[in-house]
Design an enzyme around this catalytic site. Sequence first.
Site, mmCIF file in Angstrom:
data_model
loop_
_atom_site.group_PDB
_atom_site.id
_atom_site.type_symbol
_atom_site.label_atom_id
_atom_site.label_comp_id
_atom_site.label_asym_id
_atom_site.label_seq_id
_atom_site.Cartn_x
_atom_site.Cartn_y
_atom_site.Cartn_z
ATOM 1 N N HIS A 277 8.028 6.547 5.475
ATOM 2 C CA HIS A 277 7.257 7.334 6.437
ATOM 3 C C HIS A 277 6.440 6.385 7.287
ATOM 4 O O HIS A 277 6.108 5.277 6.842
ATOM 5 C CB HIS A 277 6.336 8.325 5.713
ATOM 6 C CG HIS A 277 5.498 7.680 4.657
ATOM 7 N ND1 HIS A 277 5.991 7.417 3.395
ATOM 8 C CD2 HIS A 277 4.230 7.212 4.677
ATOM 9 C CE1 HIS A 277 5.056 6.821 2.682
ATOM 10 N NE2 HIS A 277 3.969 6.680 3.433
ATOM 11 N N GLY B 6 0.792 -1.230 0.000
ATOM 12 C CA GLY B 6 0.000 0.000 0.000
ATOM 13 C C GLY B 6 0.819 1.272 0.000
ATOM 14 O O GLY B 6 0.295 2.360 0.244
HETATM 15 P P1 AMP Z 1 1.517 5.565 1.872
HETATM 16 O O1 AMP Z 1 0.288 5.206 1.080
HETATM 17 O O2 AMP Z 1 1.794 4.692 3.052
HETATM 18 O O3 AMP Z 1 2.727 5.734 0.978
HETATM 19 O O4 AMP Z 1 1.194 6.960 2.521
HETATM 20 C C1 AMP Z 1 1.306 8.178 1.848
HETATM 21 C C2 AMP Z 1 0.459 9.140 2.603
HETATM 22 O O5 AMP Z 1 0.865 10.442 2.261
HETATM 23 C C3 AMP Z 1 -1.027 9.026 2.303
HETATM 24 O O6 AMP Z 1 -1.746 8.735 3.498
HETATM 25 C C4 AMP Z 1 -1.385 10.413 1.749
HETATM 26 O O7 AMP Z 1 -2.655 10.859 2.162
HETATM 27 C C5 AMP Z 1 -0.272 11.270 2.306
HETATM 28 N N1 AMP Z 1 0.061 12.460 1.548
HETATM 29 C C6 AMP Z 1 0.247 12.564 0.209
HETATM 30 N N2 AMP Z 1 0.572 13.826 -0.124
HETATM 31 C C7 AMP Z 1 0.584 14.537 1.031
HETATM 32 C C8 AMP Z 1 0.832 15.908 1.352
HETATM 33 N N3 AMP Z 1 1.156 16.808 0.422
HETATM 34 N N4 AMP Z 1 0.741 16.282 2.649
HETATM 35 C C9 AMP Z 1 0.408 15.393 3.605
HETATM 36 N N5 AMP Z 1 0.171 14.093 3.364
HETATM 37 C C10 AMP Z 1 0.248 13.670 2.097
#
Ligand code: AMP
Length: 114
Positions: free
Chosen positions: A100, A93
């Site tokens: 992160h 996912g």
């Molecule tokens: P993942 O799917 O584990 O890679 O998580 C990526 C996360 O980053 C998702 O939950 C997104 O909602 C979040 N995300 C993407 N772009 C941003 C942004 N500009 N600021 C804050 N969160 C973000």
Amino acid sequence: MEDCLFCKITAGEMDTDFVYEDDKVVAFEDVNPQAPVHLLIVPKKHISTILELEEEDYSLISHIYKVANKLAEAEGIAEDGFRIVHNCKEEGGQTVFHIHFHLLGGRSMQWPPG
Ligand code: AMP
Ligand code: ZN
């Protein structure tokens, strides 16, 4: 790393409000929150997936868990409990390829995850 969203965010180039920052990591609110508290804890160093960790990076991961505990206390979710999520690659996912950790809390979590 050019064109990496989280490199830009951690470098302060996106005007993101940090709820926490130190020399190694930042934390900020997820733009698409999945719980009343949904923070992302992100290292300043670009590492694309957890599989790319180098020996010197393992201490960074324990530091992230230390920060997560502090933030859970600060956000008021430590007493009832919370979840830390790390997604690795497509089937895990992962959508942003700069590692992160999601800190989620403020509601009851389900198991198994989807
Ligand atoms: P993942 O799917 O584990 O890679 O998580 C990526 C996360 O980053 C998702 O939950 C997104 O909602 C979040 N995300 C993407 N772009 C941003 C942004 N500009 N600021 C804050 N969160 C973000
Ligand atoms: Zn990056």
